[in-house]
Scaffold this motif. Sequence first.
Motif, PDB file in Angstrom:
ATOM      1  N   CYS A 199      10.409  77.104  29.635  1.00  0.00           N
ATOM      2  CA  CYS A 199      11.553  77.926  30.537  1.00  0.00           C
ATOM      3  C   CYS A 199      10.825  79.274  31.068  1.00  0.00           C
ATOM      4  O   CYS A 199      11.375  79.692  32.015  1.00  0.00           O
ATOM      5  N   ARG A 200       9.875  79.594  30.369  1.00  0.00           N
ATOM      6  CA  ARG A 200       9.013  80.703  30.978  1.00  0.00           C
ATOM      7  C   ARG A 200       8.324  80.115  32.028  1.00  0.00           C
ATOM      8  O   ARG A 200       8.293  81.056  33.229  1.00  0.00           O
ATOM      9  N   THR A 201       7.328  79.214  32.101  1.00  0.00           N
ATOM     10  CA  THR A 201       6.603  78.873  33.123  1.00  0.00           C
ATOM     11  C   THR A 201       7.159  77.890  34.279  1.00  0.00           C
ATOM     12  O   THR A 201       6.844  77.682  35.130  1.00  0.00           O
ATOM     13  N   GLY A 202       8.267  77.107  33.665  1.00  0.00           N
ATOM     14  CA  GLY A 202       8.906  76.214  34.510  1.00  0.00           C
ATOM     15  C   GLY A 202       8.416  74.717  34.219  1.00  0.00           C
ATOM     16  O   GLY A 202       8.796  73.815  34.783  1.00  0.00           O
ATOM     17  N   ALA A 203       7.509  74.636  33.205  1.00  0.00           N
ATOM     18  CA  ALA A 203       6.769  73.175  33.190  1.00  0.00           C
ATOM     19  C   ALA A 203       7.781  72.421  32.822  1.00  0.00           C
ATOM     20  O   ALA A 203       8.351  72.586  31.776  1.00  0.00           O
ATOM     21  N   GLY A 204       7.716  71.170  33.126  1.00  0.00           N
ATOM     22  CA  GLY A 204       8.317  70.241  32.700  1.00  0.00           C
ATOM     23  C   GLY A 204      10.028  70.038  33.014  1.00  0.00           C
ATOM     24  O   GLY A 204      10.847  69.316  32.630  1.00  0.00           O
ATOM     25  N   LEU A 205      10.474  71.024  33.583  1.00  0.00           N
ATOM     26  CA  LEU A 205      11.953  71.331  34.169  1.00  0.00           C
ATOM     27  C   LEU A 205      12.403  70.324  34.932  1.00  0.00           C
ATOM     28  O   LEU A 205      13.498  69.832  35.011  1.00  0.00           O
ATOM     29  N   ASP A 206      11.541  69.924  35.901  1.00  0.00           N
ATOM     30  CA  ASP A 206      11.957  69.139  36.801  1.00  0.00           C
ATOM     31  C   ASP A 206      12.495  67.690  36.419  1.00  0.00           C
ATOM     32  O   ASP A 206      13.466  67.146  36.811  1.00  0.00           O
ATOM     33  N   SER A 207      11.672  67.205  35.292  1.00  0.00           N
ATOM     34  CA  SER A 207      12.350  65.998  34.836  1.00  0.00           C
ATOM     35  C   SER A 207      13.644  66.187  34.010  1.00  0.00           C
ATOM     36  O   SER A 207      14.648  65.105  34.122  1.00  0.00           O
ATOM     37  N   TRP A 208      13.810  67.281  33.214  1.00  0.00           N
ATOM     38  CA  TRP A 208      15.184  67.478  32.632  1.00  0.00           C
ATOM     39  C   TRP A 208      16.214  67.521  33.791  1.00  0.00           C
ATOM     40  O   TRP A 208      17.466  67.034  33.603  1.00  0.00           O
ATOM     41  N   TYR A 209      15.901  68.268  35.052  1.00  0.00           N
ATOM     42  CA  TYR A 209      16.909  68.266  36.005  1.00  0.00           C
ATOM     43  C   TYR A 209      17.175  66.853  36.685  1.00  0.00           C
ATOM     44  O   TYR A 209      18.353  66.465  36.916  1.00  0.00           O
ATOM     45  N   ASP A 210      16.205  66.185  36.830  1.00  0.00           N
ATOM     46  CA  ASP A 210      16.438  64.565  37.216  1.00  0.00           C
ATOM     47  C   ASP A 210      17.325  63.851  36.277  1.00  0.00           C
ATOM     48  O   ASP A 210      18.262  63.205  36.860  1.00  0.00           O
ATOM     49  N   TRP A 211      17.026  64.048  34.987  1.00  0.00           N
ATOM     50  CA  TRP A 211      17.685  63.363  34.053  1.00  0.00           C
ATOM     51  C   TRP A 211      19.393  63.942  34.229  1.00  0.00           C
ATOM     52  O   TRP A 211      20.246  62.968  34.078  1.00  0.00           O
ATOM     53  N   LEU A 212      19.581  65.075  34.401  1.00  0.00           N
ATOM     54  CA  LEU A 212      20.879  65.526  34.591  1.00  0.00           C
ATOM     55  C   LEU A 212      21.507  64.996  35.865  1.00  0.00           C
ATOM     56  O   LEU A 212      22.598  64.538  35.867  1.00  0.00           O
ATOM     57  N   ARG A 213      20.874  65.044  36.660  1.00  0.00           N
ATOM     58  CA  ARG A 213      21.490  64.479  38.228  1.00  0.00           C
ATOM     59  C   ARG A 213      21.637  62.833  38.001  1.00  0.00           C
ATOM     60  O   ARG A 213      22.577  62.679  38.580  1.00  0.00           O
ATOM     61  N   ARG A 214      21.029  62.237  37.063  1.00  0.00           N
ATOM     62  CA  ARG A 214      21.202  60.794  36.994  1.00  0.00           C
ATOM     63  C   ARG A 214      22.484  60.594  36.173  1.00  0.00           C
ATOM     64  O   ARG A 214      23.281  59.647  36.314  1.00  0.00           O
ATOM     65  N   LEU A 215      22.531  61.410  35.096  1.00  0.00           N
ATOM     66  CA  LEU A 215      23.667  61.256  34.197  1.00  0.00           C
ATOM     67  C   LEU A 215      24.963  61.551  35.303  1.00  0.00           C
ATOM     68  O   LEU A 215      26.092  61.060  34.971  1.00  0.00           O
ATOM     69  N   ILE A 216      24.723  62.649  36.158  1.00  0.00           N
ATOM     70  CA  ILE A 216      26.262  63.020  37.004  1.00  0.00           C
ATOM     71  C   ILE A 216      26.329  61.706  37.951  1.00  0.00           C
ATOM     72  O   ILE A 216      27.540  61.436  38.215  1.00  0.00           O
ATOM     73  N   ALA A 217      25.288  61.006  38.734  1.00  0.00           N
ATOM     74  CA  ALA A 217      25.494  60.144  39.641  1.00  0.00           C
ATOM     75  C   ALA A 217      26.131  58.826  38.726  1.00  0.00           C
ATOM     76  O   ALA A 217      26.901  58.488  39.343  1.00  0.00           O
ATOM     77  N   ALA A 218      25.594  58.583  37.401  1.00  0.00           N
ATOM     78  CA  ALA A 218      26.016  57.400  36.811  1.00  0.00           C
ATOM     79  C   ALA A 218      27.615  57.688  36.439  1.00  0.00           C
ATOM     80  O   ALA A 218      28.341  56.657  36.472  1.00  0.00           O
ATOM     81  N   LYS A 219      28.192  58.895  36.172  1.00  0.00           N
ATOM     82  CA  LYS A 219      29.537  59.163  35.882  1.00  0.00           C
ATOM     83  C   LYS A 219      30.333  59.116  37.143  1.00  0.00           C
ATOM     84  O   LYS A 219      31.511  58.698  37.107  1.00  0.00           O
ATOM     85  N   ARG A 220      29.660  59.276  38.471  1.00  0.00           N
ATOM     86  CA  ARG A 220      30.316  59.225  39.449  1.00  0.00           C
ATOM     87  C   ARG A 220      30.518  57.780  40.025  1.00  0.00           C
ATOM     88  O   ARG A 220      31.570  57.392  40.637  1.00  0.00           O
ATOM     89  N   ALA A 221      29.474  56.800  39.533  1.00  0.00           N
ATOM     90  CA  ALA A 221      29.554  55.246  40.113  1.00  0.00           C
ATOM     91  C   ALA A 221      30.736  54.514  39.451  1.00  0.00           C
ATOM     92  O   ALA A 221      31.178  54.784  38.676  1.00  0.00           O
TER      93      ALA A 221
END
Length: 221
Positions: A199-221
Amino acid sequence: MTDRIAIEKKVLSENDRLAGEIRVQLQARRIVALNLVSSPGSGKTSLLEKTIGALSGSVRMALIAGDVQTENDANRLKRAGGKLVRPIVTGGACHLDAKMITRALGELDIENIDLLFVENVGNLVCPASYDLGEDMKVVLISTTEGDDKPLKYPSMFRRSSAMVINKIDLMGFSDFDLMQVRRNALMINGNLNIFETSCRTGAGLDSWYDWLRRLIAAKRA
Ligand code: MG
Ligand code: ZN
């Protein structure tokens, strides 16, 4: 002793009933609900601060921040830009329960949100037993902890759907072995989605965000 067990069983079954009601309520609104659990100091609040910053433009979020004492975490989430934030101060209790969540949800306008985060009290033991009506538990572990945590607290790792290994920027300053913690966690729960973040350098956070976006998309589908 048996009395204590009987009381505990009754408390948990009442909790399960309330959690079921919460789940129905969230499900009806197609809200993805995640229960964040970890030891104190693994970075739950930091991960949420980052997530608010990255997603609040596209994702409508509500956050419930539990702590034994102080509303510090909830205030941090508000400062990070969280619009719908409720603190829960347990006043001693070492976990959140469904009754507390029901009350907090009553004070939040969740009508149009996509994502609900619950930041549990820092504790890897009893939060495992208390269903809060979430879709999934996400367990955090940081590289300043022992890499045998999954073996020491198996039920928490078994009941979680994802594991975030945080503070990877601090690796090398301790004996924490990334491969070992992965092996330990997967031995307990082979279905864990694993993220490595700082969380300090931001490393690896993009895949965490992508996963959240996929969960939200799956819930909407
Ligand atoms: Mg916190
Ligand atoms: Zn507890």
